[in-house]
Design a protein around this motif. Sequence first.
Motif, short mmCIF file in Angstrom:
data_model
loop_
_atom_site.label_atom_id
_atom_site.label_comp_id
_atom_site.label_asym_id
_atom_site.label_seq_id
_atom_site.Cartn_x
_atom_site.Cartn_y
_atom_site.Cartn_z
N ALA A 78 -59.32 37.30 -2.83
CA ALA A 78 -59.61 38.58 -2.18
C ALA A 78 -60.12 38.31 -0.78
O ALA A 78 -61.22 37.80 -0.60
CB ALA A 78 -60.64 39.36 -2.99
N ARG A 79 -59.32 38.63 0.22
CA ARG A 79 -59.67 38.37 1.62
C ARG A 79 -59.71 39.68 2.40
O ARG A 79 -59.20 40.70 1.96
CB ARG A 79 -58.65 37.43 2.26
N GLY A 80 -60.28 39.61 3.60
CA GLY A 80 -60.28 40.76 4.49
C GLY A 80 -61.01 41.97 3.95
O GLY A 80 -60.57 43.10 4.13
N LEU A 81 -62.14 41.71 3.29
CA LEU A 81 -62.88 42.82 2.67
C LEU A 81 -63.99 43.38 3.55
O LEU A 81 -64.66 44.33 3.16
CB LEU A 81 -63.49 42.35 1.34
N GLN A 82 -64.19 42.77 4.72
CA GLN A 82 -65.25 43.22 5.62
C GLN A 82 -64.65 43.85 6.86
O GLN A 82 -64.26 43.17 7.80
CB GLN A 82 -66.14 42.03 6.02
N ASN A 83 -64.52 45.16 6.86
CA ASN A 83 -64.13 45.89 8.06
C ASN A 83 -64.67 47.31 7.98
O ASN A 83 -65.14 47.75 6.93
CB ASN A 83 -62.60 45.86 8.27
N ASP A 84 -64.59 48.03 9.08
CA ASP A 84 -65.22 49.35 9.15
C ASP A 84 -64.59 50.35 8.19
O ASP A 84 -65.28 51.23 7.64
CB ASP A 84 -65.16 49.89 10.58
N LEU A 85 -63.27 50.24 7.96
CA LEU A 85 -62.60 51.19 7.07
C LEU A 85 -63.04 50.99 5.62
O LEU A 85 -63.33 51.96 4.91
CB LEU A 85 -61.08 51.05 7.19
N ILE A 86 -63.10 49.73 5.21
CA ILE A 86 -63.57 49.46 3.85
C ILE A 86 -65.06 49.78 3.73
O ILE A 86 -65.52 50.28 2.70
CB ILE A 86 -63.29 47.99 3.47
N ASP A 87 -65.81 49.53 4.81
CA ASP A 87 -67.23 49.91 4.82
C ASP A 87 -67.40 51.41 4.58
O ASP A 87 -68.38 51.85 3.97
CB ASP A 87 -67.88 49.56 6.17
N ARG A 144 -82.33 44.32 8.77
CA ARG A 144 -81.00 44.36 8.15
C ARG A 144 -79.92 44.72 9.17
O ARG A 144 -78.83 44.14 9.18
CB ARG A 144 -81.00 45.34 6.98
N ALA A 145 -80.22 45.67 10.05
CA ALA A 145 -79.26 46.05 11.08
C ALA A 145 -78.99 44.89 12.04
O ALA A 145 -77.85 44.64 12.43
CB ALA A 145 -79.77 47.26 11.85
N ALA A 146 -80.04 44.16 12.38
CA ALA A 146 -79.90 43.02 13.28
C ALA A 146 -79.02 41.94 12.65
O ALA A 146 -78.17 41.33 13.33
CB ALA A 146 -81.27 42.45 13.63
N ARG A 147 -79.18 41.71 11.35
CA ARG A 147 -78.37 40.70 10.67
C ARG A 147 -76.90 41.09 10.64
O ARG A 147 -76.02 40.27 10.92
CB ARG A 147 -78.88 40.50 9.24
N ARG A 148 -76.63 42.34 10.30
CA ARG A 148 -75.25 42.80 10.25
C ARG A 148 -74.60 42.72 11.63
O ARG A 148 -73.44 42.34 11.77
CB ARG A 148 -75.19 44.24 9.72
N PHE A 149 -75.35 43.07 12.66
CA PHE A 149 -74.82 43.03 14.02
C PHE A 149 -74.49 41.60 14.43
O PHE A 149 -73.45 41.33 15.05
CB PHE A 149 -75.84 43.64 14.99
N SER A 154 -68.30 43.82 12.62
CA SER A 154 -68.17 45.25 12.86
C SER A 154 -68.09 45.52 14.35
O SER A 154 -68.68 44.82 15.17
CB SER A 154 -69.37 46.01 12.27
N GLY A 155 -67.33 46.56 14.70
CA GLY A 155 -67.24 46.96 16.09
C GLY A 155 -68.31 47.95 16.49
O GLY A 155 -68.34 48.43 17.63
N LEU A 156 -69.22 48.26 15.56
CA LEU A 156 -70.27 49.23 15.83
C LEU A 156 -71.43 48.59 16.59
O LEU A 156 -71.66 47.38 16.51
CB LEU A 156 -70.80 49.81 14.51
#
Length: 226
Positions: A78-87, A144-149, A154-156
């Motif tokens: 299972a690849r490519g599971l981390q993107n804004d649409l899946i989020d 948590r936000a700092a880690r994700r960034f 993510s492009g956010l």
Amino acid sequence: MVVTLDGPAGVGKSTVAARAARETGFRYANSGSFYRAISRAVLDAGIDPTRQDLVLETARRCLFTLKGGDLLVDGRPARGLQNDLIDRWSPVHSGIPELRAIVNQNLREISLTGDLIVEGRDMGTVAFPDAELKFFLDASLEARAARRFSQGVSGLSREDLRRRIEERDKLDRDKPVGALARAADAIYLDTSVLTIEEVCAKVVQEIRKRKSTGSQYNELRTEKKP
């Protein structure tokens, strides 16, 4: 032996669970990856992600297995599971009670074949209420936000990620089934004041202690047999 790690998004569950699994020889399962894989299968097939009946039909067709540290879906990693649409869609799909039952049943079947560290939101409360060892990881919203960034997946902006995590927290806590909650017998670890290495060391130490205690108990039972 089953070890559960629960907690909100961005507390380091995946990193800690994967490292602890490598150090202890346990297998590792990220329950969130199951939901993300289902959401991706729905989106890749062009299925309307708001159609719960079709989402459930897709989930029932998925064959989940673990190989090493990888989740396989129908025999493929299972690849490519981390993107804004899946989020966007994974939290919605994971809130479907019937879908949670499907994923939890898959996890329980996987746990029957060997030692397992599994992480998620309700692993110690719903999926594995009788797990031998449970942890609840937590951290401040800012941390948590700092880690994700910093992960760069993510492009956010950091502020947008903070808002999304805050929204995800509310969604997770308000779920009618499988809501984010700390099990009464879970060990609490605040990862906003600990490094990943420190958290992992604590988890590994407890696993080895529990495994050692279990081995000694089994030896005593064997010695007492007539």
